[in-house]
Design a protein around this motif. Structure first.
Motif, PDB file in Angstrom:
ATOM      1  N   PRO A 203       5.762  -1.393  15.501  1.00  0.00           N
ATOM      2  CA  PRO A 203       6.565  -1.519  16.866  1.00  0.00           C
ATOM      3  C   PRO A 203       7.567  -0.175  17.075  1.00  0.00           C
ATOM      4  CG  PRO A 203       7.670  -2.603  14.950  1.00  0.00           C
ATOM      5  CD  PRO A 203       6.267  -2.460  14.603  1.00  0.00           C
ATOM      6  N   ARG A 204       7.710   0.109  18.274  1.00  0.00           N
ATOM      7  CA  ARG A 204       8.384   1.439  18.787  1.00  0.00           C
ATOM      8  C   ARG A 204       9.846   1.895  18.062  1.00  0.00           C
ATOM      9  NH1 ARG A 204       5.215   5.118  21.229  1.00  0.00           N
ATOM     10  NH2 ARG A 204       7.177   5.563  22.655  1.00  0.00           N
ATOM     11  N   HIS A 205      10.407   0.691  17.733  1.00  0.00           N
ATOM     12  CA  HIS A 205      11.830   0.898  17.087  1.00  0.00           C
ATOM     13  C   HIS A 205      11.616   1.139  15.592  1.00  0.00           C
ATOM     14  CE1 HIS A 205      11.050  -3.384  16.672  1.00  0.00           C
ATOM     15  NE2 HIS A 205      11.742  -3.167  15.639  1.00  0.00           N
ATOM     16  N   ALA A 206      10.487   1.244  15.356  1.00  0.00           N
ATOM     17  CA  ALA A 206      10.397   1.522  13.717  1.00  0.00           C
ATOM     18  C   ALA A 206      10.740   2.721  13.285  1.00  0.00           C
ATOM     19  CB  ALA A 206       9.085   1.110  13.250  1.00  0.00           C
ATOM     20  N   HIS A 207      10.998   3.166  12.119  1.00  0.00           N
ATOM     21  CA  HIS A 207      11.738   4.116  11.527  1.00  0.00           C
ATOM     22  C   HIS A 207      10.964   4.626  10.088  1.00  0.00           C
ATOM     23  CE1 HIS A 207      14.998   4.683  14.247  1.00  0.00           C
ATOM     24  NE2 HIS A 207      15.425   3.446  14.043  1.00  0.00           N
ATOM     25  N   TYR A 244       3.164   1.698  18.036  1.00  0.00           N
ATOM     26  CA  TYR A 244       2.470   3.045  17.372  1.00  0.00           C
ATOM     27  C   TYR A 244       1.305   2.649  16.649  1.00  0.00           C
ATOM     28  CZ  TYR A 244       7.184   5.435  17.651  1.00  0.00           C
ATOM     29  OH  TYR A 244       8.173   6.130  18.334  1.00  0.00           O
ATOM     30  N   ARG A 245       0.459   3.597  16.645  1.00  0.00           N
ATOM     31  CA  ARG A 245      -0.867   3.476  15.754  1.00  0.00           C
ATOM     32  C   ARG A 245      -0.881   4.564  14.923  1.00  0.00           C
ATOM     33  NH1 ARG A 245      -7.181   4.264  17.365  1.00  0.00           N
ATOM     34  NH2 ARG A 245      -7.736   2.342  16.573  1.00  0.00           N
ATOM     35  N   LEU A 246      -0.786   4.105  13.528  1.00  0.00           N
ATOM     36  CA  LEU A 246      -0.848   4.962  12.589  1.00  0.00           C
ATOM     37  C   LEU A 246      -2.165   5.406  12.006  1.00  0.00           C
ATOM     38  CD1 LEU A 246       2.171   3.323  10.263  1.00  0.00           C
ATOM     39  CD2 LEU A 246       2.270   4.760  12.413  1.00  0.00           C
ATOM     40  N   ASN A 247      -2.280   6.768  11.666  1.00  0.00           N
ATOM     41  CA  ASN A 247      -3.506   7.237  11.065  1.00  0.00           C
ATOM     42  C   ASN A 247      -3.389   7.356   9.669  1.00  0.00           C
ATOM     43  OD1 ASN A 247      -5.416  10.259  10.801  1.00  0.00           O
ATOM     44  ND2 ASN A 247      -6.341   8.207  10.872  1.00  0.00           N
ATOM     45  N   VAL A 248      -4.039   6.536   8.783  1.00  0.00           N
ATOM     46  CA  VAL A 248      -3.884   6.355   7.544  1.00  0.00           C
ATOM     47  C   VAL A 248      -4.780   6.918   6.541  1.00  0.00           C
ATOM     48  CG1 VAL A 248      -3.461   4.663   5.656  1.00  0.00           C
ATOM     49  CG2 VAL A 248      -2.435   4.294   7.793  1.00  0.00           C
ATOM     50  N   LYS A 249      -4.604   7.761   5.509  1.00  0.00           N
ATOM     51  CA  LYS A 249      -5.742   8.136   4.608  1.00  0.00           C
ATOM     52  C   LYS A 249      -5.862   7.050   3.600  1.00  0.00           C
ATOM     53  CE  LYS A 249      -6.680  11.716   1.264  1.00  0.00           C
ATOM     54  NZ  LYS A 249      -6.606  13.046   0.901  1.00  0.00           N
ATOM     55  N   LEU A 250      -6.870   6.611   3.277  1.00  0.00           N
ATOM     56  CA  LEU A 250      -6.966   5.548   2.337  1.00  0.00           C
ATOM     57  C   LEU A 250      -6.935   5.942   1.108  1.00  0.00           C
ATOM     58  CD1 LEU A 250      -9.998   3.719   4.343  1.00  0.00           C
ATOM     59  CD2 LEU A 250      -7.599   2.995   4.415  1.00  0.00           C
ATOM     60  N   SER A 251      -6.434   5.178   0.096  1.00  0.00           N
ATOM     61  CA  SER A 251      -6.342   5.580  -1.343  1.00  0.00           C
ATOM     62  C   SER A 251      -7.589   5.261  -1.964  1.00  0.00           C
ATOM     63  CB  SER A 251      -5.086   4.850  -1.952  1.00  0.00           C
ATOM     64  OG  SER A 251      -5.252   3.413  -1.925  1.00  0.00           O
ATOM     65  N   THR A 252      -8.452   4.384  -1.553  1.00  0.00           N
ATOM     66  CA  THR A 252      -9.646   4.025  -2.236  1.00  0.00           C
ATOM     67  C   THR A 252     -10.877   5.030  -1.882  1.00  0.00           C
ATOM     68  OG1 THR A 252      -9.129   1.532  -2.324  1.00  0.00           O
ATOM     69  CG2 THR A 252     -11.408   2.088  -2.517  1.00  0.00           C
ATOM     70  N   ASP A 253     -11.325   5.795  -2.854  1.00  0.00           N
ATOM     71  CA  ASP A 253     -12.707   6.418  -2.681  1.00  0.00           C
ATOM     72  C   ASP A 253     -13.872   5.484  -2.528  1.00  0.00           C
ATOM     73  OD1 ASP A 253     -14.530   8.153  -2.508  1.00  0.00           O
ATOM     74  OD2 ASP A 253     -13.803   9.343  -4.355  1.00  0.00           O
ATOM     75  N   PHE A 254     -14.222   5.179  -1.297  1.00  0.00           N
ATOM     76  CA  PHE A 254     -15.271   4.135  -1.339  1.00  0.00           C
ATOM     77  C   PHE A 254     -16.840   4.769  -1.630  1.00  0.00           C
ATOM     78  CE2 PHE A 254     -12.182   2.052   1.182  1.00  0.00           C
ATOM     79  CZ  PHE A 254     -12.372   0.660   1.034  1.00  0.00           C
ATOM     80  N   ALA A 255     -16.713   6.057  -1.647  1.00  0.00           N
ATOM     81  CA  ALA A 255     -18.058   6.819  -1.947  1.00  0.00           C
ATOM     82  C   ALA A 255     -18.391   6.417  -3.319  1.00  0.00           C
ATOM     83  CB  ALA A 255     -18.140   8.190  -1.564  1.00  0.00           C
TER      84      ALA A 255
END
Length: 287
Positions: A203-207, A244-255
């Motif tokens: 949501p837009r009001h998120a902090h 909002y759309r969040l770009n997230v760096k995944l913690s799991t290394d799938f490779a």
């Protein structure tokens, strides 16, 4: 016969000499103690040497068999060492996996350790195969995690193997929240980089701020709350501008995924059923 008689007649004096010499030696060594002891000692020394040489020859020719036996024994020992090594590695990896701080939210859940036997990361719809199935207690729609965080959800199950729908699949849809903020959205992967995904509908009001952790929300019967997903790298507006759309760096290394755990969601499913029953009951009263 004639040839033999001719030979004896021709060399009779030599034969007589040899016979007399043998007889004299027999008489000498038999009736004289000193000469007898010398002969006995010498004969023993010679025979001992002959036996020693014979023993060495036998040992030499027996080396081939000994080498074969040693080779077989070495192979057996190598197999035992490899088996023990694999067992230790398995237990060590399982121990590390289960003791990882990422698994603290799962302390009250039954986890089923498994090995990844196949994994794709270069497609839009990737899948993972693990070496545990229905006979190990795995069911469809169970959550799967690694020592670093969320992996995916069980998609298909056979007796001894299971197919996982990972985060790196366009059909994946996992409910997430920003740790400590209370705002939640849904994790999606749109292809491309295997270490990046997006959380939509914040949501837009998120902090919140960059590098805040994204974790599972616990709003489904798949994952309990608090399992790490990744951290926020960038923030974008949604296409309609309402969230909002969040770009997230995944913690799991799938490779490099090797060891995973499947979450027995029996307790979570029961909790969701109770919550749903309570919600339905309230709705019925309001109506």
């Amino acid at each position: 016969m004639k040839n033999l008689l001719d030979f004896l007649a021709r060399y009779n004096h030599w034969l007589l000499f040899i016979i007399l010499e043998v007889a004299s030696f027999v008489l000498l060594f038999q009736f004289n103690n000193y000469q007898g002891s010398v002969w006995f000692t010498s004969a023993n020394a010679v025979s001992g040497k002959v036996f020693e040489i014979s023993s060495h020859i036998e040992q030499f020719f027996a080396l081939t068999k000994v080498n074969q036996e040693l080779t077989q024994r070495n192979l057996q020992l190598e197999q035992q060492v490899q088996t023990l090594t694999n067992t230790l590695q398995q237990r060590a990896s399982d121990s590390i996996l289960l003791k990882s701080r990422q698994f603290q939210p799962l302390a009250n859940y039954r986890l089923i350790p498994a090995k990844v036997v196949s994994n794709t990361v270069n497609r839009r719809d990737n899948f993972i195969t693990i070496d545990k199935g229905a006979q190990d207690g795995i069911k469809k729609d169970m959550g799967v995690v690694s020592g670093n965080g969320v992996v995916g959800i069980v998609y298909l199950v056979s007796d001894h193997y299971s197919i996982i729908l990972p985060v790196l699949n366009s059909q994946s849809n996992i409910s997430c929240t920003i740790r400590g903020r209370g705002y939640f959205g849904y994790l999606h992967w749109t292809g491309g980089a295997i270490h990046l995904a997006y959380v939509d509908d914040i949501p837009r009001h998120a902090h919140f701020k960059l590098y805040d952790q994204v974790v599972t929300s616990g709003y489904s019967s798949v994952f309990p709350p608090g399992v790490i997903v990744g951290k926020i790298l960038h923030v974008y507006n949604s296409s309609d501008g309402l969230s909002y759309r969040l770009n997230v760096k995944l913690s799991t290394d799938f490779a490099n995924l090797r060891d995973v755990c499947v979450i027995d969601n029996t307790a979570m499913a029961e909790r969701i059923r109770i919550m749903q029953a309570a919600t339905d009951s309230i709705k019925e009263r309001e109506e």
